[in-house]
Motif scaffolding. Structure first.
Motif, PDB file in Angstrom:
ATOM      1  N   GLU A  65       0.854  -1.183   0.000  1.00 26.32           N
ATOM      2  CA  GLU A  65       0.000   0.000   0.000  1.00 26.32           C
ATOM      3  C   GLU A  65       0.886   1.227   0.000  1.00 26.32           C
ATOM      4  O   GLU A  65       1.858   1.301   0.742  1.00 26.32           O
ATOM      5  CB  GLU A  65      -0.907   0.017   1.236  1.00 26.32           C
ATOM      6  CG  GLU A  65      -2.030  -0.974   1.152  1.00 26.32           C
ATOM      7  CD  GLU A  65      -3.034  -0.832   2.290  1.00 26.32           C
ATOM      8  OE1 GLU A  65      -2.974   0.167   3.036  1.00 26.32           O
ATOM      9  OE2 GLU A  65      -3.868  -1.737   2.422  1.00 26.32           O
ATOM     10  N   ASP A  66       0.531   2.200  -0.861  1.00 22.93           N
ATOM     11  CA  ASP A  66       1.291   3.441  -0.862  1.00 22.93           C
ATOM     12  C   ASP A  66       0.839   4.309   0.315  1.00 22.93           C
ATOM     13  O   ASP A  66      -0.016   3.919   1.103  1.00 22.93           O
ATOM     14  CB  ASP A  66       1.173   4.161  -2.210  1.00 22.93           C
ATOM     15  CG  ASP A  66      -0.217   4.660  -2.537  1.00 22.93           C
ATOM     16  OD1 ASP A  66      -1.076   4.721  -1.639  1.00 22.93           O
ATOM     17  OD2 ASP A  66      -0.449   5.007  -3.708  1.00 22.93           O
ATOM     18  N   LYS A  67       1.428   5.496   0.420  1.00 21.59           N
ATOM     19  CA  LYS A  67       1.123   6.361   1.567  1.00 21.59           C
ATOM     20  C   LYS A  67      -0.330   6.820   1.601  1.00 21.59           C
ATOM     21  O   LYS A  67      -0.823   7.253   2.628  1.00 21.59           O
ATOM     22  CB  LYS A  67       2.064   7.561   1.586  1.00 21.59           C
ATOM     23  CG  LYS A  67       2.014   8.400   0.338  1.00 21.59           C
ATOM     24  CD  LYS A  67       3.097   9.453   0.349  1.00 21.59           C
ATOM     25  CE  LYS A  67       3.178  10.137  -1.003  1.00 21.59           C
ATOM     26  NZ  LYS A  67       4.348  10.978  -1.099  1.00 21.59           N
ATOM     27  N   ASN A  68      -1.046   6.671   0.483  1.00 26.40           N
ATOM     28  CA  ASN A  68      -2.471   7.026   0.430  1.00 26.40           C
ATOM     29  C   ASN A  68      -3.377   5.822   0.671  1.00 26.40           C
ATOM     30  O   ASN A  68      -4.597   5.923   0.554  1.00 26.40           O
ATOM     31  CB  ASN A  68      -2.809   7.674  -0.913  1.00 26.40           C
ATOM     32  CG  ASN A  68      -2.047   8.955  -1.141  1.00 26.40           C
ATOM     33  OD1 ASN A  68      -1.896   9.771  -0.231  1.00 26.40           O
ATOM     34  ND2 ASN A  68      -1.508   9.123  -2.343  1.00 26.40           N
ATOM     35  N   GLY A  69      -2.789   4.661   0.950  1.00 24.52           N
ATOM     36  CA  GLY A  69      -3.565   3.460   1.211  1.00 24.52           C
ATOM     37  C   GLY A  69      -4.024   2.729  -0.032  1.00 24.52           C
ATOM     38  O   GLY A  69      -4.855   1.832   0.041  1.00 24.52           O
ATOM     39  N   ILE A  70      -3.476   3.106  -1.192  1.00 28.27           N
ATOM     40  CA  ILE A  70      -3.851   2.461  -2.443  1.00 28.27           C
ATOM     41  C   ILE A  70      -2.962   1.242  -2.664  1.00 28.27           C
ATOM     42  O   ILE A  70      -1.736   1.339  -2.625  1.00 28.27           O
ATOM     43  CB  ILE A  70      -3.735   3.441  -3.632  1.00 28.27           C
ATOM     44  CG1 ILE A  70      -4.705   4.605  -3.430  1.00 28.27           C
ATOM     45  CG2 ILE A  70      -4.004   2.728  -4.960  1.00 28.27           C
ATOM     46  CD1 ILE A  70      -4.538   5.726  -4.411  1.00 28.27           C
ATOM     47  N   GLY A  71      -3.597   0.086  -2.880  1.00 21.94           N
ATOM     48  CA  GLY A  71      -2.861  -1.151  -3.080  1.00 21.94           C
ATOM     49  C   GLY A  71      -2.266  -1.261  -4.476  1.00 21.94           C
ATOM     50  O   GLY A  71      -2.895  -0.877  -5.457  1.00 21.94           O
ATOM     51  N   LYS A  72      -1.029  -1.777  -4.555  1.00 23.51           N
ATOM     52  CA  LYS A  72      -0.353  -1.975  -5.827  1.00 23.51           C
ATOM     53  C   LYS A  72       0.378  -3.306  -5.785  1.00 23.51           C
ATOM     54  O   LYS A  72       0.796  -3.762  -4.724  1.00 23.51           O
ATOM     55  CB  LYS A  72       0.681  -0.874  -6.063  1.00 23.51           C
ATOM     56  CG  LYS A  72       0.098   0.502  -6.199  1.00 23.51           C
ATOM     57  CD  LYS A  72       1.177   1.517  -6.461  1.00 23.51           C
ATOM     58  CE  LYS A  72       0.550   2.892  -6.591  1.00 23.51           C
ATOM     59  NZ  LYS A  72       1.527   3.905  -6.900  1.00 23.51           N
TER      60      LYS A  72
END
Length: 100
Positions: A82-89
């Motif tokens: 998860e990036d710092k915005n909580g978006i999974g990649k």
């Protein structure tokens, strides 16, 4: 359970070598793959850009060899972050690299 992924492509963002607090080396770069695949008997363009990470001794070995434009084949496993915005990649954790 299987989690093995093999892909070839070109490095499209400069590799960055970092070290974890535990002293483990990590080489991070973006790999771009473009090809034509057959699906349901018809040609289909495939395109993906994927963050790729190489860790440990392999990271330091490749740090001076990979540049933007390097064509490589990578094999490893996929993992979610998860990036710092909580978006999974999805991230490809490379276990083997070969220049092509």
């Amino acid at each position: 359970m299987q989690n093995h992924f093999v892909v070839s492509g070109a490095v499209v963002k400069p590799p960055q070598l970092t070290h974890s607090p535990a002293g483990i080396s990590h080489l991070k770069f973006v790999l771009e793959h473009r090809s034509e695949q057959i699906e349901a008997g018809l040609p289909r363009r495939a395109y993906v850009r994927m963050v790729t990470v190489v860790s440990g001794a392999l990271a330091t070995q490749w740090a001076n060899e990979l540049n933007v434009g390097s064509d490589i084949q990578v094999s490893g496993f996929l993992n979610r972050i998860e990036d710092k915005n909580g978006i999974g990649k999805l991230v490809l954790h490379a276990q083997q690299l070969v220049k092509i």
